[in-house]
Design a protein around this motif. Structure first.
Motif, PDB file in Angstrom:
ATOM      1  N   THR A 103       0.852  -1.203   0.000  1.00  0.00           N
ATOM      2  CA  THR A 103       0.000   0.000   0.000  1.00  0.00           C
ATOM      3  C   THR A 103       0.879   1.241   0.000  1.00  0.00           C
ATOM      4  O   THR A 103       0.641   2.188  -0.750  1.00  0.00           O
ATOM      5  N   MET A 104       1.916   1.200   0.821  1.00  0.00           N
ATOM      6  CA  MET A 104       2.815   2.360   0.926  1.00  0.00           C
ATOM      7  C   MET A 104       3.607   2.541  -0.372  1.00  0.00           C
ATOM      8  O   MET A 104       3.762   3.666  -0.857  1.00  0.00           O
ATOM      9  N   GLN A 105       4.081   1.414  -0.927  1.00  0.00           N
ATOM     10  CA  GLN A 105       4.833   1.504  -2.191  1.00  0.00           C
ATOM     11  C   GLN A 105       3.951   2.136  -3.265  1.00  0.00           C
ATOM     12  O   GLN A 105       4.403   2.995  -4.037  1.00  0.00           O
ATOM     13  N   SER A 106       2.671   1.736  -3.298  1.00  0.00           N
ATOM     14  CA  SER A 106       1.752   2.300  -4.295  1.00  0.00           C
ATOM     15  C   SER A 106       1.646   3.805  -4.126  1.00  0.00           C
ATOM     16  O   SER A 106       1.719   4.567  -5.098  1.00  0.00           O
ATOM     17  N   LEU A 107       1.493   4.224  -2.891  1.00  0.00           N
ATOM     18  CA  LEU A 107       1.330   5.655  -2.625  1.00  0.00           C
ATOM     19  C   LEU A 107       2.581   6.429  -3.032  1.00  0.00           C
ATOM     20  O   LEU A 107       2.494   7.510  -3.631  1.00  0.00           O
ATOM     21  N   ILE A 108       3.754   5.869  -2.745  1.00  0.00           N
ATOM     22  CA  ILE A 108       4.990   6.571  -3.101  1.00  0.00           C
ATOM     23  C   ILE A 108       5.092   6.714  -4.619  1.00  0.00           C
ATOM     24  O   ILE A 108       5.408   7.783  -5.145  1.00  0.00           O
ATOM     25  N   SER A 109       4.758   5.614  -5.311  1.00  0.00           N
ATOM     26  CA  SER A 109       4.878   5.671  -6.775  1.00  0.00           C
ATOM     27  C   SER A 109       3.913   6.692  -7.364  1.00  0.00           C
ATOM     28  O   SER A 109       4.254   7.427  -8.281  1.00  0.00           O
ATOM     29  N   LEU A 110       2.718   6.765  -6.802  1.00  0.00           N
ATOM     30  CA  LEU A 110       1.741   7.739  -7.279  1.00  0.00           C
ATOM     31  C   LEU A 110       2.227   9.149  -6.979  1.00  0.00           C
ATOM     32  O   LEU A 110       2.127  10.056  -7.803  1.00  0.00           O
ATOM     33  N   ASN A 111       2.783   9.322  -5.803  1.00  0.00           N
ATOM     34  CA  ASN A 111       3.180  10.671  -5.382  1.00  0.00           C
ATOM     35  C   ASN A 111       4.359  11.199  -6.191  1.00  0.00           C
ATOM     36  O   ASN A 111       4.397  12.382  -6.549  1.00  0.00           O
ATOM     37  N   ILE A 112       5.300  10.321  -6.511  1.00  0.00           N
ATOM     38  CA  ILE A 112       6.434  10.837  -7.287  1.00  0.00           C
ATOM     39  C   ILE A 112       6.160  10.749  -8.792  1.00  0.00           C
ATOM     40  O   ILE A 112       7.001  11.140  -9.601  1.00  0.00           O
ATOM     41  N   GLY A 113       4.985  10.219  -9.146  1.00  0.00           N
ATOM     42  CA  GLY A 113       4.545  10.290 -10.544  1.00  0.00           C
ATOM     43  C   GLY A 113       5.127   9.239 -11.466  1.00  0.00           C
ATOM     44  O   GLY A 113       5.051   9.383 -12.691  1.00  0.00           O
ATOM     45  N   VAL A 114       5.656   8.149 -10.907  1.00  0.00           N
ATOM     46  CA  VAL A 114       6.170   7.098 -11.800  1.00  0.00           C
ATOM     47  C   VAL A 114       5.070   6.108 -12.171  1.00  0.00           C
ATOM     48  O   VAL A 114       5.293   5.185 -12.948  1.00  0.00           O
ATOM     49  N   ALA A 115       3.886   6.296 -11.615  1.00  0.00           N
ATOM     50  CA  ALA A 115       2.779   5.398 -11.952  1.00  0.00           C
ATOM     51  C   ALA A 115       1.478   6.144 -11.771  1.00  0.00           C
ATOM     52  O   ALA A 115       1.434   7.190 -11.129  1.00  0.00           O
ATOM     53  N   ASN A 116       0.407   5.597 -12.360  1.00  0.00           N
ATOM     54  CA  ASN A 116      -0.923   6.110 -12.084  1.00  0.00           C
ATOM     55  C   ASN A 116      -1.855   4.935 -11.882  1.00  0.00           C
ATOM     56  O   ASN A 116      -1.427   3.777 -11.843  1.00  0.00           O
ATOM     57  N   GLU A 117      -3.107   5.229 -11.696  1.00  0.00           N
ATOM     58  CA  GLU A 117      -4.082   4.209 -11.352  1.00  0.00           C
ATOM     59  C   GLU A 117      -4.059   3.050 -12.361  1.00  0.00           C
ATOM     60  O   GLU A 117      -4.321   1.900 -11.999  1.00  0.00           O
ATOM     61  N   TYR A 118      -3.722   3.376 -13.600  1.00  0.00           N
ATOM     62  CA  TYR A 118      -3.841   2.352 -14.643  1.00  0.00           C
ATOM     63  C   TYR A 118      -2.518   1.706 -15.007  1.00  0.00           C
ATOM     64  O   TYR A 118      -2.461   0.887 -15.897  1.00  0.00           O
ATOM     65  N   THR A 119      -1.484   2.103 -14.397  1.00  0.00           N
ATOM     66  CA  THR A 119      -0.186   1.492 -14.687  1.00  0.00           C
ATOM     67  C   THR A 119      -0.280  -0.008 -14.462  1.00  0.00           C
ATOM     68  O   THR A 119      -0.811  -0.453 -13.450  1.00  0.00           O
ATOM     69  N   SER A 120       0.207  -0.758 -15.420  1.00  0.00           N
ATOM     70  CA  SER A 120       0.139  -2.206 -15.217  1.00  0.00           C
ATOM     71  C   SER A 120       1.443  -2.883 -15.583  1.00  0.00           C
ATOM     72  O   SER A 120       2.205  -2.397 -16.424  1.00  0.00           O
ATOM     73  N   PHE A 121       1.697  -3.979 -14.878  1.00  0.00           N
ATOM     74  CA  PHE A 121       2.864  -4.812 -15.151  1.00  0.00           C
ATOM     75  C   PHE A 121       2.399  -6.257 -15.255  1.00  0.00           C
ATOM     76  O   PHE A 121       1.442  -6.656 -14.580  1.00  0.00           O
ATOM     77  N   GLY A 122       3.099  -7.034 -16.036  1.00  0.00           N
ATOM     78  CA  GLY A 122       2.770  -8.452 -16.137  1.00  0.00           C
ATOM     79  C   GLY A 122       3.262  -9.193 -14.911  1.00  0.00           C
ATOM     80  O   GLY A 122       4.239  -8.795 -14.284  1.00  0.00           O
ATOM     81  N   CYS A 123       2.568 -10.283 -14.620  1.00  0.00           N
ATOM     82  CA  CYS A 123       2.987 -11.061 -13.451  1.00  0.00           C
ATOM     83  C   CYS A 123       4.073 -12.031 -13.871  1.00  0.00           C
ATOM     84  O   CYS A 123       3.811 -13.177 -14.219  1.00  0.00           O
ATOM     85  N   ASN A 124       5.282 -11.587 -13.873  1.00  0.00           N
ATOM     86  CA  ASN A 124       6.408 -12.412 -14.316  1.00  0.00           C
ATOM     87  C   ASN A 124       6.987 -13.159 -13.133  1.00  0.00           C
ATOM     88  O   ASN A 124       7.753 -12.614 -12.344  1.00  0.00           O
ATOM     89  N   LYS A 125       6.596 -14.440 -12.999  1.00  0.00           N
ATOM     90  CA  LYS A 125       6.984 -15.194 -11.807  1.00  0.00           C
ATOM     91  C   LYS A 125       8.473 -15.528 -11.778  1.00  0.00           C
ATOM     92  O   LYS A 125       8.981 -16.063 -10.795  1.00  0.00           O
ATOM     93  N   LYS A 126       9.184 -15.240 -12.901  1.00  0.00           N
ATOM     94  CA  LYS A 126      10.620 -15.463 -12.882  1.00  0.00           C
ATOM     95  C   LYS A 126      11.323 -14.426 -12.024  1.00  0.00           C
ATOM     96  O   LYS A 126      12.402 -14.663 -11.467  1.00  0.00           O
TER      97      LYS A 126
END
Ligand SMILES: [Zn+2]
Lengths: 606, 496
Positions: free
Chosen positions: A321-344
């Motif tokens: 939750t905190m990581q999400s907030l930091i990323s939003l605050n510094i602008g490296v991500a937004n609500e729709y930012t997505s990454f693939g679930c790369n289990k490697k």
């Protein structure tokens, strides 16, 4: 003839000489050395007798008694009159004869018991509880030279919150040296709130000055009582704890090791602080204190350990939750930012793919946060070590603004700091620049060197609930008649996250319980929107610890809490249902999910 | 015979005034020492103050009775009184119950009397009447220190010092026997304290020339005994010191040198008495004294040449022998007596005995300049000092009336005693003079021992403070003792 008559002068001289010697001696004793003799006379003939003040009570937030005073009895022996059948007397007091002899020896030993006199009652058995005393009262008074002195001891009407309330114990030589207030018969708070608020609780002693005679009997008040003072009782404390919630939490935590901390987000008031396993605080009172304390201290489950403020554990996924907030605050991500679930990159479970940010919270996707935090650190400049170091420094500032890495400042002694890893620490572990993101990525999912105390986890819930700020968590709201003010700048802390970013994370936290695939789907509470986040704290020594951090209701939150159960596996299985039941108990005052409650109570992890 | 009708004019009102003042102050302090808040009536006969007041009244009756007889009558009945008092003591020794280790009380109906308290009076009266009759002015022994020196020199040279024919049995032996009879009787009652008081008669003997050299040698012996007991590790030094005195006495033409040496020693002892006893300081004191003697021996010209070897060796042997005897005699003493002596000499600090004397000193010392006030003494109220209305009555004065009170009492006694000596010297009859000295000396010794005990410069010897201490027997005894002299004094012009 004349010669003989002159001898009268010899006699005048001799007699006169002795008179002068005596007057000189009196002058020396009564005028030159007066103070010395006044002092010595006073030590002998004036007795200062203490009247102990009543220690302050502690109440819960609704005025229910948590700690009060109860009458206890000191069994006193007047050695001059004391004659008994040793065996019978020992059987009555439930002690063995060697103990009996040892106590008598100590009573008579003037180097231990300075004021010893065979005519004055001496304490033989200290602080006998009234129920025990009542049992032997009749028979005890049949013995000659036995008397009883009333004192007060702590008593706990409900056996809850033992670690938080703490206990009192007899003062030791160090206390006597450090604080003139104490006398050897004193008791002082030695843990918990009893220790932290000792000066408020203890009150002021009353002193009576008696003139005593050669046999130690009091004949009158010294100077007609001019120096006497009356005791002033200690202040009552009103705690922030909710006794019912505390009791319920302790019930839920039976058979488990861990802790639950619940805080009112709008004030920082701690509603419940459960350390499991716990003990009945009445055990550490009165005559059985020593034996019980030894037993508790030796227990392998570390019963006396105040885990809520001292246990440093990897927080696991709740920091997402905190990581999400930091990323939003510094602008490296937004609500729709997505990454693939790369289990490697890092292990994960099966879920829908790819995920947006709130969905990543909902599913607690590890690879998502591997990538997100990498983005936070590198800010698009992958592989650049200097940027990584700067990125971690920036991130650390954010994390520390959440009150992590240092004690929060709760009103208990011994609160631990937890650990926020930084560049320096990694340099130390791996060697300068001999590490990269791949080495330290576990920081992104709350593992590795990252550690929080349970109260810090709960406080993370508070920050989320408040959308960016918190008040120093505390346990006492009123001392005597004085309400403590926590709204001022010393207790108000604002994080570096803008409040506008929280709704996105709250969505994810709500979905954790309410959407299919949420990690705590079973912990939904009908009629209350709970925002929560599960966590699994990796434990190299055994089963992982189960963590859940939540607040509720989503709008206008009343409670934020963290549940930490050691060796209980994933956060959704144990910690989340317990948190949900706690919320139900607090918001609805009555728990209707009795089956869930029962299954939680019955779970045993040790 | 003209003066007889005028007896009131011839009575010495100073003596009577001081006597009454002391009795009054005494009973007030008894009231304070025995104060019981539940029954605080001064004249209540349940209280000691009430009883003492009654006894003061009875004493006045005794005094007036004595005054109404002719002094010649007392002179003639003095042997009878002496014999009766001695016999009553024999009765006490044989039949009385033991109280606190002493058989001293004679029960007559509801009253208890202590015959020993009257034997001072009886002995004084009989002794003065005897000496008044037989004392021959021509044969008095007027030996001085120089004469002792001469005697010593003759002794060491193997010459005859004196022959038996030198001794006047009537003059020199009988008086001492008169004093020793009651002393032995009192010792048999286990009342060592009272027996010691009879030492007072040696002042009388000195004044009358009954003993001269005996007195001086006795004084030296006492000083040596104290030193021996005090410094058993330094016996040799003590002997040397004594030798030094003997040397001075023998060879120095004037007595001033000898007096100087003795004086220094007394001065050191007195300093110790005033400032308290402590063993380490005692050692320095002795060393100091010996070095002073050595310096004198060296700086006085030709002193060495004039000392004969026989004197040195003989003196040394005598002194060592004496010291040995003292040591042996000391070993014979009962443990509690030893203890008292050792505590007094500062060698030992016994808890029970020093508790008593420490409390006494605490009470007096805490009184300060002006005292804590009547009935305000915390130590007195707490009964911290045992026997406070009897032997330790002076503590009450010290605590409640302070330095002002204690010096007032001492000065009253000083006035009384000096007045007695002054009056004694003005008597025409030898008997009255001797009797006056007896009274003054007995009072002085009581004072010296009793007050000295409370301020820790005397051993714990339980004897009363005259006119002060609670107790009928002692008050009656002292009253009779004093009033008899007032009577003699009032009739001094009758006797030619
Ligand atoms: Zn995933």
């Amino acid at each position: 003839m004349a010669k003989l008559e002159s001898r009268k002068y010899h006699i005048y001289l001799l007699f006169g000489f002795f008179f002068i010697v005596y007057i000189c001696r009196l002058f020396y004793v009564q005028i030159i050395e007066k103070d010395f003799f006044v002092d010595r006379a006073k030590t002998d003939s004036v007795d200062k007798v203490v009247e102990f003040p009543v220690r302050g009570n502690i109440y819960d937030r609704n005025g229910k008694v948590l700690v009060q005073n109860e009458i206890a009895y000191d069994v006193m022996l007047t050695m001059r009159d004391f004659k008994v059948d040793t065996l019978k007397f020992c059987a009555l007091l439930k002690i063995d004869t060697s103990e009996f002899r040892l106590r008598l020896k100590n009573i008579k030993n003037k180097s231990i018991n300075k004021g010893y006199s065979s005519r004055i009652p001496q304490v033989f058995e200290s602080l006998m509880k009234s129920e025990n005393f009542g049992r032997i009262k009749e028979r005890l008074f049949n013995y000659k030279g036995v008397s009883v002195k009333k004192r007060t001891v702590r008593s706990y009407p409900r056996p809850i919150a033992a670690h938080v309330l703490g206990h009192v114990s007899k003062v030791g030589p160090r206390d006597l040296n450090r604080d003139q207030f104490y006398i050897p018969q004193d008791y002082r708070g030695s843990s918990g709130l009893e220790l932290f608020y000792e000066k408020e609780l203890r009150g002021t002693k009353g002193w009576h000055h008696y003139l005593k005679n050669r046999h130690g009997k009091y004949i009158s008040k010294y100077l007609s009582g001019a120096l006497d003072t009356t005791p002033r009782p200690g202040n009552n404390l009103k705690s922030t704890l909710d006794a019912d919630l505390q009791e319920y939490g302790e019930l839920l935590m039976t058979g488990k090791i861990g802790s639950v901390v619940a805080i009112e987000p709008s004030t920082g008031e701690i509603l419940a602080m459960i350390n499991a396993p716990t003990y009945d605080p009445n055990l550490l009172v009165g005559g059985e204190y020593g034996a019980n304390y030894q037993r508790l201290a030796k227990d392998k489950k570390k019963i006396l350990f105040p885990r809520a403020i001292q246990s440093r554990q990897p927080p696991g996924s709740i920091v997402k939750t905190m990581q999400s907030l930091i990323s939003l605050n510094i602008g490296v991500a937004n609500e729709y930012t997505s990454f693939g679930c790369n289990k490697k990159l890092v292990g994960c479970h099966d879920h829908r793919n790819p995920l947006t940010l709130p969905e990543a919270v909902q599913h607690s996707c590890n690879p998502y946060y591997y990538n997100l935090v990498k983005k936070i650190f590198f800010k698009g400049r992958n592989g650049n070590m200097a940027q990584l170091r700067r990125g971690i420094d920036d991130w650390e500032k954010y994390v520390r603004s959440f009150g992590l890495g240092d004690p929060l400042g709760v009103d208990l002694y011994g609160e631990k700091d937890g650990n926020v890893p930084d560049v320096k620490e990694y340099d130390q572990i791996y060697g300068k620049n001999r590490w990269n993101y791949r080495t330290i990525y576990s920081i992104s999912i709350g593992q590795g060197e990252f550690s929080l105390t349970p109260i810090q986890m709960a406080n993370l819930g508070v920050i989320l609930a408040n959308k960016g700020h918190y008040y120093t968590p505390h346990l006492i709201r009123e001392i005597g008649d004085e309400k403590l003010v926590f709204a001022d700048s010393n207790f108000y802390h604002k994080t570096l996250i803008d409040s506008s970013h929280f709704e996105i994370v709250h969505n994810g936290m709500q979905w954790v319980l309410e959407r299919p695939g949420g990690t705590a789907g079973k912990s939904r509470l009908e009629g209350v929107t709970i925002c929560g986040k599960t966590g699994t704290s990796q434990n190299p020594h055994g089963d992982d610890h189960s963590v859940f951090m939540a607040f509720a209701p989503r709008h206008n939150p009343k409670i934020a809490l963290a549940v930490f159960v050691e060796n209980a596996g994933g956060g959704g299985g144990t910690a989340a249902p317990i948190a949900s039941l706690m919320i139900e108990k607090y918001l609805k005052r009555k728990v209707e999910r009795l089956k869930l409650e029962q299954s939680m109570v019955e779970k045993v992890f040790y | 015979m003209k003066t007889r009708g005028n007896i009131l004019l011839n009575v010495d009102w100073v003596l009577i005034g001081v006597y009454l003042a002391l009795c009054l102050i005494g009973v007030l302090n008894i009231y304070a020492a025995d104060f019981n808040p539940l029954s605080s009536d001064f004249f209540n006969l349940e209280n000691r103050s009430g009883k003492q007041a009654l006894w003061i009244g009875a004493s006045l009756v005794i005094g007036i009775t004595i005054m109404s007889f002719d002094s010649k009558f007392f002179k003639s009945v003095s042997p009878i009184i002496f014999v009766v008092v001695c016999l009553s003591q024999v009765v006490v020794i044989l039949f009385a119950e033991e109280v606190n280790g002493a058989r001293a009380w004679l029960k007559i109906g509801p009253f208890k009397l202590q015959p020993a308290e009257f034997s001072k009076f009886a002995t004084a009266l009989f002794l003065s009447s005897y000496l008044g009759t037989f004392l021959n002015e021509k044969n008095t022994d007027e030996a001085t220190i120089e004469e002792i020196g001469k005697g010593m020199r003759r002794f060491f040279k193997g010459k005859k010092v004196f022959s038996l024919s030198d001794i006047d049995i009537l003059k020199q032996v009988v008086p001492i026997v008169i004093v020793f009879i009651p002393v032995i009787l009192i010792m048999l009652q286990n009342d060592t304290g009272t027996a010691l008081v009879f030492g007072a008669f040696f002042f009388v003997f000195y004044r009358e020339g009954v003993i001269g050299r005996v007195f001086i040698i006795g004084l030296l012996a006492i000083v040596l005994a104290i030193i021996t007991l005090m410094f058993d590790k330094h016996v040799a030094f003590t002997a040397l010191g004594v030798l030094a005195i003997l040397v001075y006495s023998s060879f120095i033409k004037s007595t001033s040198m000898a007096l100087f040496s003795i004086g220094i020693m007394i001065f050191l002892l007195v300093c110790k008495a005033i400032f308290g006893w402590s063993t380490s300081l005692n050692t320095y004191m002795l060393w100091g004294w010996i070095s002073i003697n050595t310096v004198i021996l060296i700086i006085v010209p030709d002193l060495w040449k004039r000392i004969e070897r026989g004197v040195i060796i003989g003196g040394l042997i005598l002194a060592l022998g004496y010291v040995g005897i003292i040591g042996k005699a000391y070993g014979v003493l009962q443990p509690h007596q030893k203890e008292r002596i050792e505590i007094l000499l500062g060698k030992k600090h016994d808890k029970t005995v020093s508790f008593q004397t420490d409390q006494s000193l605490n009470a007096i010392g805490s009184g300060g300049i002006s005292g804590k006030g009547f009935l305000q003494g915390t130590h007195t109220k707490g009964k911290w000092v045992p026997e406070q209305s009897t032997d330790y009555i002076f503590c009450t004065v010290g605590e409640e009336w302070g330095f002002i009170g204690t010096t007032t009492v001492l000065i009253l006694f000083l006035i009384l005693i000096f007045r007695l000596i002054q009056k004694a010297e003005r008597q025409r009859s030898k008997m009255s003079r001797v009797y006056g000295y007896c009274v003054a000396s007995v009072l002085f010794i009581h004072l010296l021992i009793n007050i000295g005990m409370t301020i820790q410069i005397m051993p714990v010897i339980g004897i009363p403070l005259p006119f002060f201490s609670y107790g009928g027997s002692s008050l009656f005894g002292f009253t009779a003792l004093l009033f008899m002299f007032v009577k003699f004094d009032s009739q001094r012009l009758d006797i030619l």
